[in-house]
Design an enzyme around this catalytic site. Structure first.
Site, PDB file in Angstrom:
ATOM      1  N   HIS A 125       0.841  -1.200   0.000  1.00 38.49           N
ATOM      2  CA  HIS A 125       0.000   0.000   0.000  1.00 38.49           C
ATOM      3  C   HIS A 125       0.885   1.263   0.000  1.00 38.49           C
ATOM      4  O   HIS A 125       0.679   2.174  -0.799  1.00 38.49           O
ATOM      5  CB  HIS A 125      -0.910  -0.040   1.241  1.00 38.49           C
ATOM      6  N   GLU A 126       1.895   1.270   0.866  1.00 40.23           N
ATOM      7  CA  GLU A 126       2.791   2.429   0.934  1.00 40.23           C
ATOM      8  C   GLU A 126       3.619   2.555  -0.343  1.00 40.23           C
ATOM      9  O   GLU A 126       3.883   3.668  -0.812  1.00 40.23           O
ATOM     10  CB  GLU A 126       3.714   2.325   2.147  1.00 40.23           C
ATOM     11  N   HIS A 176       1.741   4.347  -2.904  1.00 37.62           N
ATOM     12  CA  HIS A 176       1.738   5.797  -2.681  1.00 37.62           C
ATOM     13  C   HIS A 176       2.993   6.411  -3.305  1.00 37.62           C
ATOM     14  O   HIS A 176       2.931   7.474  -3.909  1.00 37.62           O
ATOM     15  CB  HIS A 176       1.728   6.118  -1.185  1.00 37.62           C
ATOM     16  N   GLU A 229      -6.468   6.774  -0.601  1.00 35.90           N
ATOM     17  CA  GLU A 229      -6.303   5.569   0.229  1.00 35.90           C
ATOM     18  C   GLU A 229      -6.905   4.347  -0.470  1.00 35.90           C
ATOM     19  O   GLU A 229      -6.295   3.290  -0.517  1.00 35.90           O
ATOM     20  CB  GLU A 229      -6.956   5.767   1.600  1.00 35.90           C
TER      21      GLU A 229
END
Lengths: 181, 299
Positions: free
Chosen positions: B148-149, B152, B227
């Site tokens: 997930h990071e 980003h 998100e």
């Protein structure tokens, strides 16, 4: 009139340049992705002797399993083509899985710090190989889409670039790993 | 198809970062003008000139140092391969999956489960996790969070979000300072009775009060969508949405909102660092965890 033609020529030139650059860029990315896989394959080859050394003392009755790993590693080192390397690679992966499964029967080995470290490193390398292959295949898909669809296919033809081959999962890998006890 | 989406997202984030920098730059100058009108209209030129130089320095400083400011503000320390072999390996794995160079890794000492990414481009990516996250999550859950990071970073979300955190955070502080001096020592200027600047004074004052709220609202509007996007892109990297789903479940169960971080950087985190009660008070910066889990499970 001449100016319109000139402007048109400039626009066409820019389009051609951007397409050709993109083909080359994506092609480089594919090559780079392959070298990432290769780095991990080499790392694993380097880790295997350490594992064999650590395991030998504990797993006295598992000579077959240990020699399978060593043999697979030697085959990997002797491999000439990329295809051979990948095949040898999946052999190493299978042999390692057997070793780690067998290690479950040796509590002393499992508690060995060196072994725990190697197990973590080797499973990380295994994941890294899987992920870099995934990225390699994704990159190839993008590259192939570009060089096989219009108008990319024309520019690819001009600079002599063709579709590249995907990394298939070998038949050995598709089989579930047999663990002999 | 995925390629196009990521490419779109990257250009959008770069554009948004540029717009943000522009807005903050102009706001600061306008702010200086408003302050000058309020205290001493005759020196407006001086104020604006100073503001111009200050904004320029501030923008450059924010662009190059915002990641370091954020890391310092959460008191994170660099991770090392010896102590955090497991974490370092997972980050290296997912960097390969994303096809970017491995980000630097930082750790916050806290029992809460949380993580965030920062940096300005692929070469300067940073992933920061709490020690609680490493202790409580299993490998596939950790992979889910790190993926997930990583998304980003890959989407250039980090550039925009970090700039927002630092630049907007700074605006909040500056306008807070001005407001405070107004309550305590601002009485003098009212005696001067400046009719010409009266309307501008009010406009300036309204702007001063509204500016932080306004920029905050922009920040809120973005962070919810990004998100979800990072959730799905992360799941695309690991090809295993359940890892992140179950990590989010553990976050929901474990976290008590005890992570001590500034409100300015809260939106960077994967899960809101504040307790539900506080969140209700200040409008959530994050989408509801349950709906995120549901989306991941339906992939």
């Amino acid at each position: 009139m001449i100016w319109i033609l000139l402007a048109l020529a400039v626009v066409i030139f820019l389009v051609v340049v951007s397409y050709i650059n993109r083909i080359i860029l994506l092609g480089n990315r594919v090559d780079n992705a392959w070298s990432q896989i290769d780095v991990q394959l080499k790392k694993r080859v380097d880790l295997v002797p350490n594992l064999v050394e650590t395991v030998k003392g504990y797993m006295k009755h598992e000579k077959d399993a240990i020699s399978a790993v060593t043999k697979a590693r030697e085959r990997m080192l002797g491999a000439k083509t990329d295809e051979d390397r990948l095949k040898a690679n999946s052999q190493i992966a299978g042999a390692l899985k057997t070793i780690f499964a067998l290690a479950e029967n040796y509590p002393n080995l499992k508690a060995n710090e060196n072994f725990m470290m190697l197990q973590e490193e080797l499973s990380a390398v295994e994941n890294k190989i899987a992920y870099s292959r995934q990225f390699y295949n994704d990159s190839i898909l993008m590259y192939n889409n570009l060089v096989s669809t219009f108008p990319g296919v024309i520019f690819a033809g001009i600079i002599g670039k063709e579709k590249k081959k995907h990394l298939e999962i070998t038949a050995e890998e598709r089989k579930p790993v047999k663990v002999k006890f | 198809m995925d390629r196009l989406n990521v490419q779109d997202e990257i250009s959008r984030n770069k554009f948004k970062s540029l717009v943000l920098v522009g807005i903050v730059f102009l706001s600061l100058i306008f702010l200086a003008y408003a302050i000058a009108q309020f205290y001493d209209p005759a020196s407006a030129y001086l104020f604006v000139t100073v503001a111009l130089i200050f904004s320029l320095l501030f923008t450059i400083f924010s662009y190059y140092y915002s990641d370091k400011i954020v890391l310092a503000s959460v008191r994170a320390r660099p991770a090392n391969k010896k102590e955090h072999a497991y974490l370092v390996n997972v980050v290296e794995e997912l960097a390969l999956a994303a096809g970017i160079s491995a980000p630097k890794i930082y750790v916050i000492d806290s029992d809460e489960i949380n993580a965030f990414a920062t940096g300005r481009n692929y070469e300067h990516g940073v992933i920061c996790v709490t020690s609680g996250l490493m202790n409580i999550l299993n490998r596939s859950e950790l992979e889910g969070v790190i993926a997930h990071e990583m998304s980003h970073i890959k989407n250039y979300d980090v550039r925009f979000a970090t700039l927002v955190a630092v630049m907007v955070g700074m605006i909040i502080i500056i306008s807070d300072l001005f407001r405070r001096s107004l309550w305590f020592g601002g009485g003098r200027s009212r005696d001067r009775d400046n009719k010409g600047g009266g309307i501008l004074q009010i406009v300036g004052l309204v702007f001063l009060i509204l500016a932080p709220i306004f920029v905050k609202l922009i920040q809120l509007a973005i962070s919810r969508k990004r998100e979800y996007l990072a959730d799905s892109n992360g799941a695309f990297l690991t090809r295993y949405p359940e890892g992140l789903a179950s990590a989010l479940e553990k976050i929901k169960k474990n976290n008590k909102g005890e992570l001590k971080v500034s409100r300015a950087v809260a939106s960077l985190f994967i899960a809101n660092p504040f307790s539900a009660k506080k969140v209700a008070e200040m409008i959530s910066t994050h989408p509801d965890i349950d709906s995120r889990i549901k989306k991941l499970r339906s992939m």
